[in-house]
Design a protein around this motif. Structure first.
Motif, mmCIF file in Angstrom:
data_model
loop_
_atom_site.group_PDB
_atom_site.id
_atom_site.type_symbol
_atom_site.label_atom_id
_atom_site.label_comp_id
_atom_site.label_asym_id
_atom_site.label_seq_id
_atom_site.Cartn_x
_atom_site.Cartn_y
_atom_site.Cartn_z
ATOM 1 N N ALA A 111 0.814 -1.218 0.000
ATOM 2 C CA ALA A 111 0.000 0.000 0.000
ATOM 3 C C ALA A 111 0.844 1.262 0.000
ATOM 4 C CB ALA A 111 -0.936 0.010 1.205
ATOM 5 N N GLY A 112 2.070 1.168 0.502
ATOM 6 C CA GLY A 112 2.869 2.379 0.641
ATOM 7 C C GLY A 112 2.139 3.378 1.525
ATOM 8 N N ARG A 113 1.993 4.595 1.051
ATOM 9 C CA ARG A 113 1.272 5.633 1.813
ATOM 10 C C ARG A 113 -0.125 5.861 1.244
ATOM 11 N NH1 ARG A 113 2.479 5.739 6.428
ATOM 12 N NH2 ARG A 113 1.496 7.743 6.674
ATOM 13 N N ASN A 114 -0.640 4.910 0.482
ATOM 14 C CA ASN A 114 -1.943 5.025 -0.165
ATOM 15 C C ASN A 114 -3.024 4.437 0.750
ATOM 16 O OD1 ASN A 114 -4.275 4.446 -1.733
ATOM 17 N ND2 ASN A 114 -3.056 4.424 -3.602
ATOM 18 N N ILE A 119 -6.905 0.309 2.821
ATOM 19 C CA ILE A 119 -8.267 -0.085 3.205
ATOM 20 C C ILE A 119 -8.645 -1.369 2.478
ATOM 21 C CG2 ILE A 119 -10.701 0.565 2.986
ATOM 22 C CD1 ILE A 119 -9.706 3.502 3.552
ATOM 23 N N SER A 120 -8.333 -1.440 1.200
ATOM 24 C CA SER A 120 -8.614 -2.661 0.441
ATOM 25 C C SER A 120 -7.852 -3.850 1.012
ATOM 26 C CB SER A 120 -8.227 -2.483 -1.028
ATOM 27 O OG SER A 120 -9.024 -1.493 -1.623
ATOM 28 N N VAL A 135 -14.122 -9.183 7.124
ATOM 29 C CA VAL A 135 -14.193 -7.760 6.793
ATOM 30 C C VAL A 135 -14.280 -7.679 5.281
ATOM 31 C CG1 VAL A 135 -13.021 -5.535 6.872
ATOM 32 C CG2 VAL A 135 -12.840 -7.101 8.812
ATOM 33 N N ARG A 136 -15.256 -6.909 4.813
ATOM 34 C CA ARG A 136 -15.460 -6.751 3.376
ATOM 35 C C ARG A 136 -15.612 -5.262 3.086
ATOM 36 N NH1 ARG A 136 -20.547 -7.338 0.616
ATOM 37 N NH2 ARG A 136 -21.377 -7.777 2.671
#
Length: 193
Positions: A111-114, A119-120, A135-136
């Motif tokens: 994810a890095g800083r994204n 969240i995904s 969790v979806r």
């Protein structure tokens, strides 16, 4: 607990319904020792040891034990706050606890800083560390995300709110977390940022 169709700002008081949670949770549900350990350490700094003497980080411990441990530790670590507020504060550190593990570093390095990508990935994180519930992602758009937590007996309205508040902080993002509870183990979390 009554179901609400609107997202609400969480309040950290009221009944914990621990006995009902313990009675309703899956007998084979497990929680990783890294979370027990971090919380037990925090509670013991308040002068009151809680839980076992030692927890193995990636070993699974009983969900039933966890459901009783969380409020007990919250009262020990934060005696002037309601237990739900204490659990929320513990949740603030959960993202950091997970990302210090090898699995967490690998997963969230993608994810890095994204934040949107993180969240995904949170759905995968719960698959890695959990043995109960799911969790979806329902919505993930700039400035807003909605996650469905199902079969999560461990205080969606406190512990899990804190987890997502802590994640926002870890990404340096100002935002808030709201909840829509369906029953004790099922709710939706909305992130607004």
């Amino acid at each position: 607990m009554s179901a609400s169709h609107e997202f609400l700002i969480p309040t950290f008081g009221g009944s914990l319904e621990t006995e009902a949670r313990v009675a309703g949770c899956p007998e084979d549900g497990l929680v990783k020792g890294m979370f027990f350990s971090a919380i037990a350490d925090e509670a013991s700094r308040g002068g009151q040891p809680v839980g076992r003497e030692r927890y193995v980080p990636f070993r699974g411990y009983s969900l039933r034990e966890w459901l009783e441990f969380l409020p007990e530790a919250a009262r020990a670590a934060h005696p002037s706050a309601h237990a739900k507020e204490g659990m929320r504060r513990f949740g603030h550190n959960a993202f950091g606890v997970f990302t210090t593990s090898m699995a967490g570093r690998v997963l969230f390095s993608m994810a890095g800083r994204n934040l949107s990508l993180a969240i995904s990935l949170s759905t995968r994180a719960f698959d890695v560390i959990g043995s109960h519930g799911s969790v979806r992602t329902l919505t993930n758009e700039p400035g807003r995300a909605v996650l469905a937590l199902r079969g999560m007996w461990d205080y969606v309205d406190a512990w899990h709110v804190g987890i997502y508040e802590g994640a926002l902080r870890a990404f340096g993002i100002d935002g808030d977390v709201r909840i829509r509870m369906h029953d004790l183990s099922n709710g939706d979390i909305e992130l607004r940022y």
